[in-house]
Design a protein around this motif. Sequence first.
Motif, mmCIF file in Angstrom:
data_model
loop_
_atom_site.group_PDB
_atom_site.id
_atom_site.type_symbol
_atom_site.label_atom_id
_atom_site.label_comp_id
_atom_site.label_asym_id
_atom_site.label_seq_id
_atom_site.Cartn_x
_atom_site.Cartn_y
_atom_site.Cartn_z
ATOM 1 N N ALA A 93 0.792 -1.234 0.000
ATOM 2 C CA ALA A 93 0.000 0.000 0.000
ATOM 3 C C ALA A 93 0.821 1.281 0.000
ATOM 4 O O ALA A 93 0.262 2.361 0.051
ATOM 5 N N VAL A 94 2.146 1.164 -0.058
ATOM 6 C CA VAL A 94 2.964 2.378 -0.066
ATOM 7 C C VAL A 94 3.520 2.681 -1.450
ATOM 8 O O VAL A 94 4.192 3.689 -1.648
ATOM 9 N N ARG A 95 3.256 1.810 -2.388
ATOM 10 C CA ARG A 95 3.542 2.002 -3.804
ATOM 11 C C ARG A 95 2.664 0.997 -4.544
ATOM 12 O O ARG A 95 2.024 0.154 -3.917
ATOM 13 N N PRO A 96 2.619 1.012 -5.859
ATOM 14 C CA PRO A 96 1.652 0.158 -6.561
ATOM 15 C C PRO A 96 1.791 -1.345 -6.324
ATOM 16 O O PRO A 96 0.792 -2.040 -6.281
ATOM 17 N N LEU A 97 3.010 -1.858 -6.165
ATOM 18 C CA LEU A 97 3.188 -3.290 -5.946
ATOM 19 C C LEU A 97 3.752 -3.551 -4.562
ATOM 20 O O LEU A 97 4.489 -2.727 -4.013
ATOM 21 N N PRO A 98 3.433 -4.718 -3.971
ATOM 22 C CA PRO A 98 3.998 -5.050 -2.661
ATOM 23 C C PRO A 98 5.513 -5.219 -2.756
ATOM 24 O O PRO A 98 6.050 -5.522 -3.821
ATOM 25 N N GLN A 99 6.180 -5.034 -1.614
ATOM 26 C CA GLN A 99 7.634 -5.161 -1.546
ATOM 27 C C GLN A 99 7.983 -6.228 -0.513
ATOM 28 O O GLN A 99 7.522 -6.172 0.625
ATOM 29 N N LYS A 100 8.801 -7.195 -0.935
ATOM 30 C CA LYS A 100 9.144 -8.336 -0.094
ATOM 31 C C LYS A 100 10.542 -8.165 0.489
ATOM 32 O O LYS A 100 11.459 -7.729 -0.205
ATOM 33 N N THR A 109 10.489 1.346 -0.437
ATOM 34 C CA THR A 109 10.209 2.481 -1.318
ATOM 35 C C THR A 109 8.807 2.971 -1.003
ATOM 36 O O THR A 109 7.843 2.210 -1.071
ATOM 37 N N VAL A 110 8.699 4.245 -0.642
ATOM 38 C CA VAL A 110 7.424 4.833 -0.239
ATOM 39 C C VAL A 110 7.182 6.079 -1.075
ATOM 40 O O VAL A 110 8.099 6.845 -1.337
ATOM 41 N N SER A 111 5.940 6.268 -1.463
ATOM 42 C CA SER A 111 5.609 7.479 -2.216
ATOM 43 C C SER A 111 4.487 8.240 -1.519
ATOM 44 O O SER A 111 3.728 7.676 -0.740
ATOM 45 N N ASP A 112 4.431 9.532 -1.802
ATOM 46 C CA ASP A 112 3.299 10.331 -1.331
ATOM 47 C C ASP A 112 2.050 9.885 -2.080
ATOM 48 O O ASP A 112 2.133 9.395 -3.199
ATOM 49 N N ASN A 113 0.915 10.051 -1.450
ATOM 50 C CA ASN A 113 -0.345 9.922 -2.174
ATOM 51 C C ASN A 113 -1.340 10.902 -1.563
ATOM 52 O O ASN A 113 -0.991 11.689 -0.693
ATOM 53 N N TYR A 114 -2.561 10.848 -2.035
ATOM 54 C CA TYR A 114 -3.549 11.817 -1.572
ATOM 55 C C TYR A 114 -3.945 11.616 -0.115
ATOM 56 O O TYR A 114 -4.564 12.486 0.491
ATOM 57 N N ALA A 173 -1.597 10.565 2.509
ATOM 58 C CA ALA A 173 -0.543 10.894 3.477
ATOM 59 C C ALA A 173 0.800 11.085 2.777
ATOM 60 O O ALA A 173 1.037 10.531 1.703
ATOM 61 N N ALA A 174 1.669 11.812 3.427
ATOM 62 C CA ALA A 174 3.016 12.060 2.916
ATOM 63 C C ALA A 174 3.883 10.818 3.088
ATOM 64 O O ALA A 174 3.650 9.987 3.978
ATOM 65 N N ALA A 175 4.896 10.693 2.255
ATOM 66 C CA ALA A 175 5.793 9.540 2.275
ATOM 67 C C ALA A 175 6.483 9.380 3.634
ATOM 68 O O ALA A 175 6.619 8.258 4.131
ATOM 69 N N ASP A 176 6.928 10.468 4.246
ATOM 70 C CA ASP A 176 7.611 10.371 5.541
ATOM 71 C C ASP A 176 6.708 9.759 6.606
ATOM 72 O O ASP A 176 7.151 8.926 7.401
#
Length: 144
Positions: free
Chosen positions: A73-80, A109-114, A116-119
């Motif tokens: 949920a912090v970018r389009p694909l899950p990270q393992k 890897t985290v991105s901002d979205n509508y 919440a902020a990435a941090d």
Amino acid sequence: VEADAFFAKHPTKLLAADELLTAIIVPAPQQREGSAYVKQGRDKTDEALASAAARVLLADDGKIAAARVVVGAVRPLPQKFDAPAALVGAAPSDESLAAAAKVIADDVTVSDNYLAAADYRRELVSALVEQALTLAVERAGGAK
């Protein structure tokens, strides 16, 4: 299709237009194995700001034999992530699980979205990974 391959790219780039995923085979848990999934949204039904799943396998002495974490949920694909090296072979403790969660949160890897902020989402990842690891250890029959 192996799970690693399936989650490495978006399903529309892996499956042909006429293909459909029809089954998922999940192996039965081993003895002294536990798993957990946690997510955080604005409420229970809301889109996740971040999520974490953990699987922990404990050795007979109660130390961590293997662990894997998936962050979503912090970018389009899950990270393992495999467990940080310092966690494998260690006895589970609040401190070791928190340290492992911090290592994973630093690597994700985290991105901002509508929402919440990435941090903020990175800090949330750390808390959720720690919570998922803790629950997985408890479900594996381990003590902290």
